[in-house]
Design an enzyme around this catalytic site. Structure first.
Site, PDB file in Angstrom:
ATOM      1  N   SER A 138       0.857  -1.183   0.000  1.00  0.00           N
ATOM      2  CA  SER A 138       0.000   0.000   0.000  1.00  0.00           C
ATOM      3  C   SER A 138       0.890   1.230   0.000  1.00  0.00           C
ATOM      4  CB  SER A 138      -0.898   0.005   1.241  1.00  0.00           C
ATOM      5  OG  SER A 138      -1.535   1.260   1.411  1.00  0.00           O
ATOM      6  N   TYR A 151      -2.785  -1.607  10.234  1.00  0.00           N
ATOM      7  CA  TYR A 151      -2.840  -1.829   8.788  1.00  0.00           C
ATOM      8  C   TYR A 151      -1.590  -1.263   8.128  1.00  0.00           C
ATOM      9  CZ  TYR A 151      -4.197  -1.410   3.888  1.00  0.00           C
ATOM     10  OH  TYR A 151      -4.214  -1.490   2.517  1.00  0.00           O
TER      11      TYR A 151
END
Length: 251
Positions: A138, A151
């Site tokens: 990400s 996350y």
């Protein structure tokens, strides 16, 4: 990565980026196998894409991953690529000190899951003339979102793990490619994200990813233009500004 003629396993292939990648790679002439926990969702995707296959997988369960890896290789002996796409993203209220369940679930899904599955598949991949492990990190691997600290941490770990894995496999037939999405219109954090005009349209993201894979077959990182400010924030000396802007938008 060769863009066609592969047998590709995609975790989390029932929705979002996973489904979109599955359909794009299916259209390029690859044998695509999608995996996930929701059978009805997987069936809907395969019904819409004749020739695509699906298998159930609980990416949080180590024993299930081990059994799944044995089964997928038996069922698809030509398997030569995996896209570790399955992931969850949940906000954490750190001062409330009640996030342990979210933290453990996130680590099990986003970090342990890809490591366990790749480790289980590697003996098979190393026997193939050419194989690819694709990880999905990400932009938040490089500039974390404070709202989702675990996350962001798992994606930073996936980035680091991908680099180490690539180095260890450099003299083998297995290549390692990291895909780092920006903020994309999916339902990762709910329906509002899929409709957020600030997020990159999913179709645009997939189109750019496929172009990079097709035109840069030796690429080790797939970074679309939208993600480059995050990817290069530290190197460019703009980390503090990018971090502040990101967290002001999503705080």
């Amino acid at each position: 990565m060769k863009i066609s003629g592969n047998t590709i396993l995609i975790t989390g292939g029932g929705s979002g980026i996973g489904r979109a990648l599955a359909e794009a790679l299916h259209a390029k002439g690859n044998k695509v196998v999608i995996a996930g926990r929701r059978e009805a969702v997987l069936d809907a995707v395969t019904s819409a894409n004749p020739g695509m296959e699906s298998m159930l997988l609980d990416i949080q369960d180590g024993a299930d991953i081990a059994a799944f890896a044995r089964q997928v290789v038996e069922r698809f002996p030509g398997l030569n690529a995996v896209i570790n796409n399955a992931g969850i993203m949940k906000p954490e209220n750190v001062p409330a000190v009640d996030n342990l369940a979210i933290i453990e679930e996130t680590i099990a899904t986003n970090l342990l899951g890809p490591i366990r599955l790749t480790t289980a598949l590697l003996p098979h991949f190393l026997k193939q003339p050419r194989a690819t492990v694709l990880t999905v990190s990400s932009g938040l691997a490089f500039v974390p979102l404070a709202l989702t600290p675990t996350y962001s941490a798992t994606k930073a770990a996936i980035h680091s793990w991908s680099i180490g894995l690539r180095e260890q496999l450099k003299d083998t037939s297995v290549e390692v490619v990291e895909i780092a999405p920006p903020y994309v219109q999916t339902e990762l954090m709910g329906a509002q994200q899929a409709a957020d005009p600030a997020a990159m349209p999913l179709a645009d993201f997939i189109s750019e990813v496929m172009t990079i894979l097709e035109t840069q077959p030796e690429a080790t990182e797939v970074i679309v233009e939208r993600c480059k400010p995050l990817r290069h924030a530290e190197a460019s000396g703009n980390f503090a500004q990018v971090f502040a802007a990101l967290n002001a938008r999503h705080g």
